[in-house]
Design a protein around this motif. Structure first.
Motif, PDB file in Angstrom:
ATOM      1  N   ALA A 163     -17.068  36.157 -12.532  1.00 55.67           N
ATOM      2  CA  ALA A 163     -15.680  36.384 -13.012  1.00 55.67           C
ATOM      3  C   ALA A 163     -14.578  36.311 -11.723  1.00 55.67           C
ATOM      4  O   ALA A 163     -13.497  35.876 -11.963  1.00 55.67           O
ATOM      5  CB  ALA A 163     -15.510  37.824 -13.715  1.00 55.67           C
ATOM      6  N   VAL A 164     -15.328  36.829 -10.776  1.00 60.80           N
ATOM      7  CA  VAL A 164     -13.920  36.647  -9.601  1.00 60.80           C
ATOM      8  C   VAL A 164     -13.807  35.430  -9.128  1.00 60.80           C
ATOM      9  O   VAL A 164     -12.854  35.009  -8.700  1.00 60.80           O
ATOM     10  CB  VAL A 164     -14.645  37.762  -8.332  1.00 60.80           C
ATOM     11  N   VAL A 165     -14.957  34.568  -9.105  1.00 61.43           N
ATOM     12  CA  VAL A 165     -14.549  33.187  -8.602  1.00 61.43           C
ATOM     13  C   VAL A 165     -13.748  32.429  -9.729  1.00 61.43           C
ATOM     14  O   VAL A 165     -12.759  31.773  -9.206  1.00 61.43           O
ATOM     15  CB  VAL A 165     -16.170  32.415  -8.618  1.00 61.43           C
ATOM     16  N   SER A 166     -14.027  32.695 -10.985  1.00 61.94           N
ATOM     17  CA  SER A 166     -13.046  32.117 -11.993  1.00 61.94           C
ATOM     18  C   SER A 166     -11.862  32.357 -11.973  1.00 61.94           C
ATOM     19  O   SER A 166     -10.948  31.772 -12.020  1.00 61.94           O
ATOM     20  CB  SER A 166     -13.760  32.310 -13.377  1.00 61.94           C
ATOM     21  N   MET A 167     -11.757  33.954 -11.807  1.00 62.84           N
ATOM     22  CA  MET A 167     -10.345  34.253 -11.560  1.00 62.84           C
ATOM     23  C   MET A 167      -9.528  33.622 -10.439  1.00 62.84           C
ATOM     24  O   MET A 167      -8.193  33.208 -10.487  1.00 62.84           O
ATOM     25  CB  MET A 167     -10.246  35.880 -11.567  1.00 62.84           C
ATOM     26  N   SER A 168     -10.295  33.417  -9.413  1.00 59.32           N
ATOM     27  CA  SER A 168      -9.480  33.097  -8.136  1.00 59.32           C
ATOM     28  C   SER A 168      -9.117  31.537  -8.349  1.00 59.32           C
ATOM     29  O   SER A 168      -7.976  31.208  -7.798  1.00 59.32           O
ATOM     30  CB  SER A 168     -10.429  33.224  -6.881  1.00 59.32           C
ATOM     31  N   GLN A 169     -10.109  30.704  -8.850  1.00 60.61           N
ATOM     32  CA  GLN A 169      -9.788  29.636  -9.160  1.00 60.61           C
ATOM     33  C   GLN A 169      -8.604  29.156 -10.110  1.00 60.61           C
ATOM     34  O   GLN A 169      -7.680  28.250  -9.963  1.00 60.61           O
ATOM     35  CB  GLN A 169     -11.000  28.812  -9.759  1.00 60.61           C
ATOM     36  N   ASN A 170      -8.416  29.983 -10.988  1.00 62.51           N
ATOM     37  CA  ASN A 170      -7.623  29.937 -12.167  1.00 62.51           C
ATOM     38  C   ASN A 170      -5.981  30.375 -11.586  1.00 62.51           C
ATOM     39  O   ASN A 170      -4.973  30.001 -11.918  1.00 62.51           O
ATOM     40  CB  ASN A 170      -7.755  30.425 -13.311  1.00 62.51           C
ATOM     41  N   LEU A 171      -6.140  31.562 -10.823  1.00 63.34           N
ATOM     42  CA  LEU A 171      -5.019  31.960 -10.140  1.00 63.34           C
ATOM     43  C   LEU A 171      -4.431  30.963  -9.111  1.00 63.34           C
ATOM     44  O   LEU A 171      -3.199  30.997  -8.916  1.00 63.34           O
ATOM     45  CB  LEU A 171      -5.281  33.311  -9.276  1.00 63.34           C
ATOM     46  N   ALA A 172      -5.427  30.315  -8.366  1.00 64.06           N
ATOM     47  CA  ALA A 172      -4.905  29.371  -7.403  1.00 64.06           C
ATOM     48  C   ALA A 172      -4.359  28.181  -8.217  1.00 64.06           C
ATOM     49  O   ALA A 172      -3.095  27.573  -7.626  1.00 64.06           O
ATOM     50  CB  ALA A 172      -6.050  28.761  -6.674  1.00 64.06           C
ATOM     51  N   LEU A 173      -4.682  27.698  -9.119  1.00 65.31           N
ATOM     52  CA  LEU A 173      -3.848  26.695 -10.030  1.00 65.31           C
ATOM     53  C   LEU A 173      -2.689  27.104 -10.662  1.00 65.31           C
ATOM     54  O   LEU A 173      -1.618  26.498 -10.322  1.00 65.31           O
ATOM     55  CB  LEU A 173      -4.882  26.560 -11.395  1.00 65.31           C
ATOM     56  N   TYR A 174      -2.602  28.484 -10.996  1.00 67.99           N
ATOM     57  CA  TYR A 174      -1.161  29.040 -11.436  1.00 67.99           C
ATOM     58  C   TYR A 174      -0.253  29.344 -10.397  1.00 67.99           C
ATOM     59  O   TYR A 174       1.071  28.841 -10.393  1.00 67.99           O
ATOM     60  CB  TYR A 174      -1.341  30.228 -12.206  1.00 67.99           C
ATOM     61  N   LEU A 175      -0.627  29.644  -9.227  1.00 64.22           N
ATOM     62  CA  LEU A 175       0.203  30.283  -8.065  1.00 64.22           C
ATOM     63  C   LEU A 175       0.637  29.285  -7.200  1.00 64.22           C
ATOM     64  O   LEU A 175       1.586  29.304  -6.588  1.00 64.22           O
ATOM     65  CB  LEU A 175      -0.368  31.419  -7.294  1.00 64.22           C
ATOM     66  N   LYS A 176      -0.107  28.040  -7.177  1.00 64.11           N
ATOM     67  CA  LYS A 176       0.090  26.827  -6.323  1.00 64.11           C
ATOM     68  C   LYS A 176       1.809  26.442  -6.510  1.00 64.11           C
ATOM     69  O   LYS A 176       2.427  26.318  -5.362  1.00 64.11           O
ATOM     70  CB  LYS A 176      -0.624  25.842  -6.446  1.00 64.11           C
ATOM     71  N   GLN A 177       2.344  26.419  -7.834  1.00 63.78           N
ATOM     72  CA  GLN A 177       3.684  26.073  -7.794  1.00 63.78           C
ATOM     73  C   GLN A 177       4.534  27.065  -7.420  1.00 63.78           C
ATOM     74  O   GLN A 177       5.759  26.513  -7.130  1.00 63.78           O
ATOM     75  CB  GLN A 177       3.796  25.823  -9.410  1.00 63.78           C
ATOM     76  N   PHE A 178       4.199  28.119  -7.061  1.00 64.41           N
ATOM     77  CA  PHE A 178       5.247  29.202  -6.404  1.00 64.41           C
ATOM     78  C   PHE A 178       4.931  29.280  -5.039  1.00 64.41           C
ATOM     79  O   PHE A 178       5.417  30.208  -4.442  1.00 64.41           O
ATOM     80  CB  PHE A 178       4.973  30.319  -7.217  1.00 64.41           C
ATOM     81  N   GLY A 179       4.267  28.608  -4.490  1.00 58.94           N
ATOM     82  CA  GLY A 179       4.179  28.568  -2.978  1.00 58.94           C
ATOM     83  C   GLY A 179       3.068  29.629  -2.442  1.00 58.94           C
ATOM     84  O   GLY A 179       2.965  30.182  -1.348  1.00 58.94           O
ATOM     85  N   ILE A 180       2.243  30.149  -3.268  1.00 57.33           N
ATOM     86  CA  ILE A 180       1.292  31.196  -3.142  1.00 57.33           C
ATOM     87  C   ILE A 180      -0.105  30.597  -3.283  1.00 57.33           C
ATOM     88  O   ILE A 180      -0.447  29.938  -3.995  1.00 57.33           O
ATOM     89  CB  ILE A 180       1.323  32.564  -4.000  1.00 57.33           C
ATOM     90  N   ARG A 181      -0.870  30.856  -2.146  1.00 60.38           N
ATOM     91  CA  ARG A 181      -2.139  30.272  -1.992  1.00 60.38           C
ATOM     92  C   ARG A 181      -3.096  31.464  -2.355  1.00 60.38           C
ATOM     93  O   ARG A 181      -3.014  32.552  -2.184  1.00 60.38           O
ATOM     94  CB  ARG A 181      -2.312  29.748  -0.402  1.00 60.38           C
ATOM     95  N   VAL A 182      -4.435  30.653  -2.833  1.00 61.60           N
ATOM     96  CA  VAL A 182      -5.421  31.758  -3.109  1.00 61.60           C
ATOM     97  C   VAL A 182      -6.739  31.392  -2.494  1.00 61.60           C
ATOM     98  O   VAL A 182      -7.134  30.070  -2.564  1.00 61.60           O
ATOM     99  CB  VAL A 182      -5.591  31.949  -4.627  1.00 61.60           C
ATOM    100  N   SER A 183      -7.552  32.086  -2.070  1.00 57.62           N
ATOM    101  CA  SER A 183      -8.967  31.689  -1.368  1.00 57.62           C
ATOM    102  C   SER A 183      -9.849  32.878  -2.027  1.00 57.62           C
ATOM    103  O   SER A 183      -9.599  34.043  -2.113  1.00 57.62           O
ATOM    104  CB  SER A 183      -9.019  31.759   0.031  1.00 57.62           C
ATOM    105  N   CYS A 184     -11.057  32.517  -2.162  1.00 62.37           N
ATOM    106  CA  CYS A 184     -12.255  33.143  -2.636  1.00 62.37           C
ATOM    107  C   CYS A 184     -13.484  32.947  -1.630  1.00 62.37           C
ATOM    108  O   CYS A 184     -14.110  31.882  -1.561  1.00 62.37           O
ATOM    109  CB  CYS A 184     -12.736  32.887  -4.047  1.00 62.37           C
ATOM    110  N   LEU A 185     -13.691  33.972  -0.931  1.00 60.17           N
ATOM    111  CA  LEU A 185     -14.831  34.114   0.110  1.00 60.17           C
ATOM    112  C   LEU A 185     -16.209  34.218  -0.742  1.00 60.17           C
ATOM    113  O   LEU A 185     -15.978  35.276  -1.576  1.00 60.17           O
ATOM    114  CB  LEU A 185     -14.519  35.047   1.016  1.00 60.17           C
ATOM    115  N   CYS A 186     -17.204  33.333  -0.728  1.00 61.92           N
ATOM    116  CA  CYS A 186     -18.449  33.574  -1.288  1.00 61.92           C
ATOM    117  C   CYS A 186     -19.550  33.692  -0.373  1.00 61.92           C
ATOM    118  O   CYS A 186     -20.011  32.698  -0.069  1.00 61.92           O
ATOM    119  CB  CYS A 186     -18.435  32.369  -2.222  1.00 61.92           C
ATOM    120  N   PRO A 187     -19.842  34.864  -0.046  1.00 58.86           N
ATOM    121  CA  PRO A 187     -20.775  35.125   1.007  1.00 58.86           C
ATOM    122  C   PRO A 187     -22.068  34.597   0.365  1.00 58.86           C
ATOM    123  O   PRO A 187     -22.543  34.991  -0.769  1.00 58.86           O
ATOM    124  CB  PRO A 187     -20.991  36.735   1.381  1.00 58.86           C
ATOM    125  N   GLY A 188     -22.947  34.216   1.105  1.00 61.73           N
ATOM    126  CA  GLY A 188     -24.514  33.888   0.753  1.00 61.73           C
ATOM    127  C   GLY A 188     -25.326  34.990   1.605  1.00 61.73           C
ATOM    128  O   GLY A 188     -24.546  36.451   1.791  1.00 61.73           O
TER     129      GLY A 188
END
Length: 285
Positions: A163-188
């Protein structure tokens, strides 16, 4: 100095120890001022003192991600101390294990309350402020367990991280237009003390891991991978490059991938990664 971090103010919720502490040190080394928050006030202050001793402006704060008021107060305190936040990281999380039929509903709820909704609480406070300023960088901590199926011994944890991964990707899609970046660290597989404190809901169950082809990484390496990925503008940032090959394999035939993992487990391979002594020693450094 890094343009991503130099002169920037950052808050990390969940940095009283382990990966969060190392990330705080890495960001500070790259020029950021860092507010450190944790459910353990002592741990947060200890991390902040390490940063101050190294010459970085830092503050330690208490934060309970289960409480709206606590999260809002933490962000307010961080901005009062360091100014408007350029970077916000949600790193608080919990882990528990057991066979799926043994995980009670209360544990499912607890897992999502901390691992997902704790992030939502913080993002709901910080996003409007970043939107008003037209800039910012939000970082969420996911997991390999949220990227592909292997964590049959902690299905509830894997679901929360997916859920965190999906939330992050979709937030990245939405917030990009406003100049805000989103990253999701995925530790192995990363060497931390977290497994020592995890709850177990089954007896004699086998802890399944992401793959025996992987090697355990140090927390310091993880902090560098994340920071480099942020500087490169990446959204998904797995700690190990092998994750990309696995994702391609899963996408090509999800059923075949599950079948392969099943055969490996029956053959006695639960996917435990390799680990060297220097990685074990790194947790004490």
């Amino acid at each position: 100095m890094s343009e991503t971090f130099a002169g920037k103010s950052a808050l990390i919720i969940g940095a009283g120890q382990n990966i969060g502490r190392r990330i705080a040190q890495e960001w500070a080394a790259r020029g950021a001022r860092v507010a450190v928050a944790d459910i353990s006030r002592e741990g947060a202050e200890e991390t902040a003192q390490i940063l101050r001793d190294a010459g970085t402006e830092a503050v330690g704060l208490h934060c309970n991600v289960l409480e709206d008021a606590s999260v809002a107060a933490t962000i307010d305190a961080a901005e009062k101390a360091l100014g408007p936040l350029d970077i916000h990281m949600n790193n608080a999380g919990i882990l528990s294990g057991g066979n799926p039929q043994d995980i009670p509903m209360a544990e499912w709820q607890r897992m999502f309350d901390v691992n997902l909704f704790g992030m939502v609480r913080a993002n709901n406070v910080i996003m409007p402020r970043m939107l008003e300023r037209g800039s910012g960088h939000i970082v969420n901590t996911g997991s390999f367990a949220g990227l592909y199926p292997f964590a049959a011994s902690r299905v509830h944890y894997a679901a929360s991280k997916a859920a965190v991964v999906s939330m992050s990707q979709n937030l990245a899609l939405y917030l990009k237009q406003f100049g805000i970046r989103v990253s999701c660290l995925c530790p192995g597989p990363v060497m931390t003390s977290s497994p020592d404190a995890m709850k177990h809901f089954s007896e004699n169950y086998v802890m399944r891991a992401p793959g025996s082809h992987l090697s355990v990484m140090t927390q310091q390496q993880t902090a560098k991978v994340l920071s480099d990925g942020m500087e490169a503008g990446r959204i998904l940032i797995p700690t190990h490059d092998e994750a990309w090959e696995t994702l391609v394999e899963v996408a090509a035939d999800p059923d075949a991938f599950v079948e392969k993992k099943h055969r490996e487990f029956l053959a006695g391979d639960p996917g435990r990664p390799g680990i060297t002594q220097d990685v074990i020693d790194s947790i004490k450094a």
